[in-house]
Design a protein around this motif. Sequence first.
Motif, PDB file in Angstrom:
ATOM      1  N   PRO A   1      18.092  32.458  38.563  1.00 33.16           N
ATOM      2  CA  PRO A   1      18.855  32.562  39.812  1.00 33.16           C
ATOM      3  C   PRO A   1      19.269  31.213  40.397  1.00 33.16           C
ATOM      4  CG  PRO A   1      16.966  34.025  39.869  1.00 33.16           C
ATOM      5  CD  PRO A   1      16.819  33.170  38.645  1.00 33.16           C
ATOM      6  N   GLN A   2      18.575  30.153  40.011  1.00 33.42           N
ATOM      7  CA  GLN A   2      18.926  28.822  40.527  1.00 33.42           C
ATOM      8  C   GLN A   2      20.252  28.320  39.974  1.00 33.42           C
ATOM      9  OE1 GLN A   2      17.208  27.361  42.964  1.00 33.42           O
ATOM     10  NE2 GLN A   2      15.910  29.176  42.970  1.00 33.42           N
ATOM     11  N   THR A   3      20.628  28.790  38.797  1.00 37.29           N
ATOM     12  CA  THR A   3      21.875  28.320  38.184  1.00 37.29           C
ATOM     13  C   THR A   3      22.960  29.396  38.153  1.00 37.29           C
ATOM     14  OG1 THR A   3      21.105  28.914  35.971  1.00 37.29           O
ATOM     15  CG2 THR A   3      20.652  26.661  36.731  1.00 37.29           C
ATOM     16  N   ALA A   4      22.630  30.594  38.580  1.00 33.37           N
ATOM     17  CA  ALA A   4      23.612  31.682  38.574  1.00 33.37           C
ATOM     18  C   ALA A   4      24.691  31.411  39.618  1.00 33.37           C
ATOM     19  CB  ALA A   4      22.934  33.018  38.866  1.00 33.37           C
ATOM     20  N   PRO A   5      25.952  31.705  39.285  1.00 34.30           N
ATOM     21  CA  PRO A   5      27.028  31.517  40.270  1.00 34.30           C
ATOM     22  C   PRO A   5      26.776  32.369  41.519  1.00 34.30           C
ATOM     23  CG  PRO A   5      27.931  31.916  38.084  1.00 34.30           C
ATOM     24  CD  PRO A   5      26.459  32.184  38.002  1.00 34.30           C
ATOM     25  N   TRP A   6      27.117  31.821  42.666  1.00 37.54           N
ATOM     26  CA  TRP A   6      26.874  32.507  43.940  1.00 37.54           C
ATOM     27  C   TRP A   6      27.558  33.854  43.999  1.00 37.54           C
ATOM     28  CZ3 TRP A   6      30.826  34.022  47.039  1.00 37.54           C
ATOM     29  CH2 TRP A   6      32.066  33.400  46.826  1.00 37.54           C
ATOM     30  N   TRP A   7      28.757  33.951  43.427  1.00 38.03           N
ATOM     31  CA  TRP A   7      29.520  35.196  43.528  1.00 38.03           C
ATOM     32  C   TRP A   7      28.884  36.312  42.703  1.00 38.03           C
ATOM     33  CZ3 TRP A   7      31.577  36.161  38.709  1.00 38.03           C
ATOM     34  CH2 TRP A   7      31.797  35.048  37.879  1.00 38.03           C
ATOM     35  N   ILE A   8      28.165  35.961  41.648  1.00 42.66           N
ATOM     36  CA  ILE A   8      27.445  36.984  40.890  1.00 42.66           C
ATOM     37  C   ILE A   8      26.233  37.452  41.693  1.00 42.66           C
ATOM     38  CG2 ILE A   8      26.006  37.389  38.849  1.00 42.66           C
ATOM     39  CD1 ILE A   8      27.988  35.767  37.223  1.00 42.66           C
ATOM     40  N   LEU A   9      25.513  36.509  42.284  1.00 40.28           N
ATOM     41  CA  LEU A   9      24.358  36.875  43.109  1.00 40.28           C
ATOM     42  C   LEU A   9      24.787  37.744  44.291  1.00 40.28           C
ATOM     43  CD1 LEU A   9      22.475  33.452  43.089  1.00 40.28           C
ATOM     44  CD2 LEU A   9      21.903  35.526  41.779  1.00 40.28           C
ATOM     45  N   ARG A  10      25.920  37.397  44.886  1.00 43.59           N
ATOM     46  CA  ARG A  10      26.432  38.185  46.021  1.00 43.59           C
ATOM     47  C   ARG A  10      26.785  39.604  45.584  1.00 43.59           C
ATOM     48  NH1 ARG A  10      31.905  38.483  48.605  1.00 43.59           N
ATOM     49  NH2 ARG A  10      31.518  39.199  50.710  1.00 43.59           N
ATOM     50  N   ALA A  11      27.491  39.722  44.454  1.00 44.76           N
ATOM     51  CA  ALA A  11      27.874  41.054  43.962  1.00 44.76           C
ATOM     52  C   ALA A  11      26.633  41.884  43.653  1.00 44.76           C
ATOM     53  CB  ALA A  11      28.752  40.922  42.715  1.00 44.76           C
ATOM     54  N   ARG A  12      25.632  41.261  43.048  1.00 46.50           N
ATOM     55  CA  ARG A  12      24.390  41.979  42.746  1.00 46.50           C
ATOM     56  C   ARG A  12      23.676  42.402  44.029  1.00 46.50           C
ATOM     57  NH1 ARG A  12      22.213  42.266  37.863  1.00 46.50           N
ATOM     58  NH2 ARG A  12      20.083  42.257  38.673  1.00 46.50           N
ATOM     59  N   GLY A  13      23.639  41.504  45.005  1.00 42.78           N
ATOM     60  CA  GLY A  13      23.001  41.837  46.274  1.00 42.78           C
ATOM     61  C   GLY A  13      23.676  43.010  46.953  1.00 42.78           C
ATOM     62  N   GLN A  14      24.996  43.020  46.943  1.00 39.64           N
ATOM     63  CA  GLN A  14      25.734  44.135  47.546  1.00 39.64           C
ATOM     64  C   GLN A  14      25.469  45.437  46.791  1.00 39.64           C
ATOM     65  OE1 GLN A  14      29.708  42.499  47.404  1.00 39.64           O
ATOM     66  NE2 GLN A  14      29.604  41.832  49.544  1.00 39.64           N
ATOM     67  N   ALA A  15      25.435  45.347  45.458  1.00 40.01           N
ATOM     68  CA  ALA A  15      25.188  46.553  44.660  1.00 40.01           C
ATOM     69  C   ALA A  15      23.790  47.102  44.940  1.00 40.01           C
ATOM     70  CB  ALA A  15      25.361  46.248  43.174  1.00 40.01           C
ATOM     71  N   LEU A  16      22.805  46.220  44.979  1.00 37.43           N
ATOM     72  CA  LEU A  16      21.441  46.663  45.268  1.00 37.43           C
ATOM     73  C   LEU A  16      21.349  47.290  46.660  1.00 37.43           C
ATOM     74  CD1 LEU A  16      19.477  43.681  43.705  1.00 37.43           C
ATOM     75  CD2 LEU A  16      19.454  46.063  42.906  1.00 37.43           C
ATOM     76  N   ALA A  17      22.050  46.714  47.627  1.00 42.34           N
ATOM     77  CA  ALA A  17      22.046  47.268  48.982  1.00 42.34           C
ATOM     78  C   ALA A  17      22.683  48.657  48.995  1.00 42.34           C
ATOM     79  CB  ALA A  17      22.776  46.326  49.938  1.00 42.34           C
ATOM     80  N   ARG A  18      23.790  48.808  48.291  1.00 46.13           N
ATOM     81  CA  ARG A  18      24.467  50.116  48.252  1.00 46.13           C
ATOM     82  C   ARG A  18      23.622  51.184  47.569  1.00 46.13           C
ATOM     83  NH1 ARG A  18      29.149  50.773  51.306  1.00 46.13           N
ATOM     84  NH2 ARG A  18      30.080  48.723  51.495  1.00 46.13           N
ATOM     85  N   LEU A  19      22.783  50.735  46.637  1.00 46.02           N
ATOM     86  CA  LEU A  19      21.905  51.671  45.925  1.00 46.02           C
ATOM     87  C   LEU A  19      20.561  51.848  46.632  1.00 46.02           C
ATOM     88  CD1 LEU A  19      22.591  50.440  42.273  1.00 46.02           C
ATOM     89  CD2 LEU A  19      23.332  52.621  43.290  1.00 46.02           C
ATOM     90  N   ASN A  20      20.451  51.262  47.849  1.00 42.67           N
ATOM     91  CA  ASN A  20      19.205  51.302  48.618  1.00 42.67           C
ATOM     92  C   ASN A  20      18.031  50.758  47.814  1.00 42.67           C
ATOM     93  OD1 ASN A  20      20.112  52.236  51.110  1.00 42.67           O
ATOM     94  ND2 ASN A  20      20.148  54.346  50.355  1.00 42.67           N
ATOM     95  N   ARG A  21      18.301  49.664  47.096  1.00 46.59           N
ATOM     96  CA  ARG A  21      17.252  49.000  46.307  1.00 46.59           C
ATOM     97  C   ARG A  21      17.133  47.555  46.784  1.00 46.59           C
ATOM     98  NH1 ARG A  21      19.441  50.573  40.450  1.00 46.59           N
ATOM     99  NH2 ARG A  21      18.341  48.632  39.936  1.00 46.59           N
ATOM    100  N   ARG A  22      17.120  47.384  48.094  1.00 42.63           N
ATOM    101  CA  ARG A  22      17.101  46.052  48.701  1.00 42.63           C
ATOM    102  C   ARG A  22      15.851  45.242  48.339  1.00 42.63           C
ATOM    103  NH1 ARG A  22      19.735  48.976  52.978  1.00 42.63           N
ATOM    104  NH2 ARG A  22      21.734  48.028  53.411  1.00 42.63           N
TER     105      ARG A  22
END
Length: 172
Positions: free
Chosen positions: A147-168
């Motif tokens: 996660p330290q080297t992952a692009p921010w936009w991938i982390l953001r997309a994953r965070g949004q997906a996890l939130a939408r799936l109620n897997r925060r």
Amino acid sequence: DDVDTLRELGRLQRRRGLSEEAIKAMTHLTEVRPADAGARLELLNLLLSLNPPRFAEANRQFRAGEREGLATDPMLLMARAQMEQLRGRMQDGLPFARRAIERSDAADSNLTPQQKRELLQAYLNLLTAAEAYDELLQATQAHVADPQTAPWWILRARGQALARLNRRDESV
């Protein structure tokens, strides 16, 4: 019929807001260089950026590109997926987006790293719009090993997906 002149003429006309003239120049360019994926992509982007988008003309350009051997070009496949999204037919566009990503990962792909990033960003945007969150998480898994080297936009997309799936509570 000079290729560079036609390309620059089309770009200049587009910047000046002369869409019809730009379309004529870019169409002529695709007639002179029918297998030039970049020229066809510029024309498609122009046709689809108009209000309203010119879907029929864009479809003709996609079919012409396929006849010229461009059916597996990743950038054109993603443009096709995005066109389907514009038409409100997300589920019709996802197979094109998936093929674009597959082709961009192929060993014979001559895409630049920037083009590969653009394709992945477009793919994630389409998956988000289609609410295909599980597929988004799967598509990005390899990119977040560190996660330290992952692009921010991938982390953001994953965070949004996890939130939408109620897997925060899961890590991004």
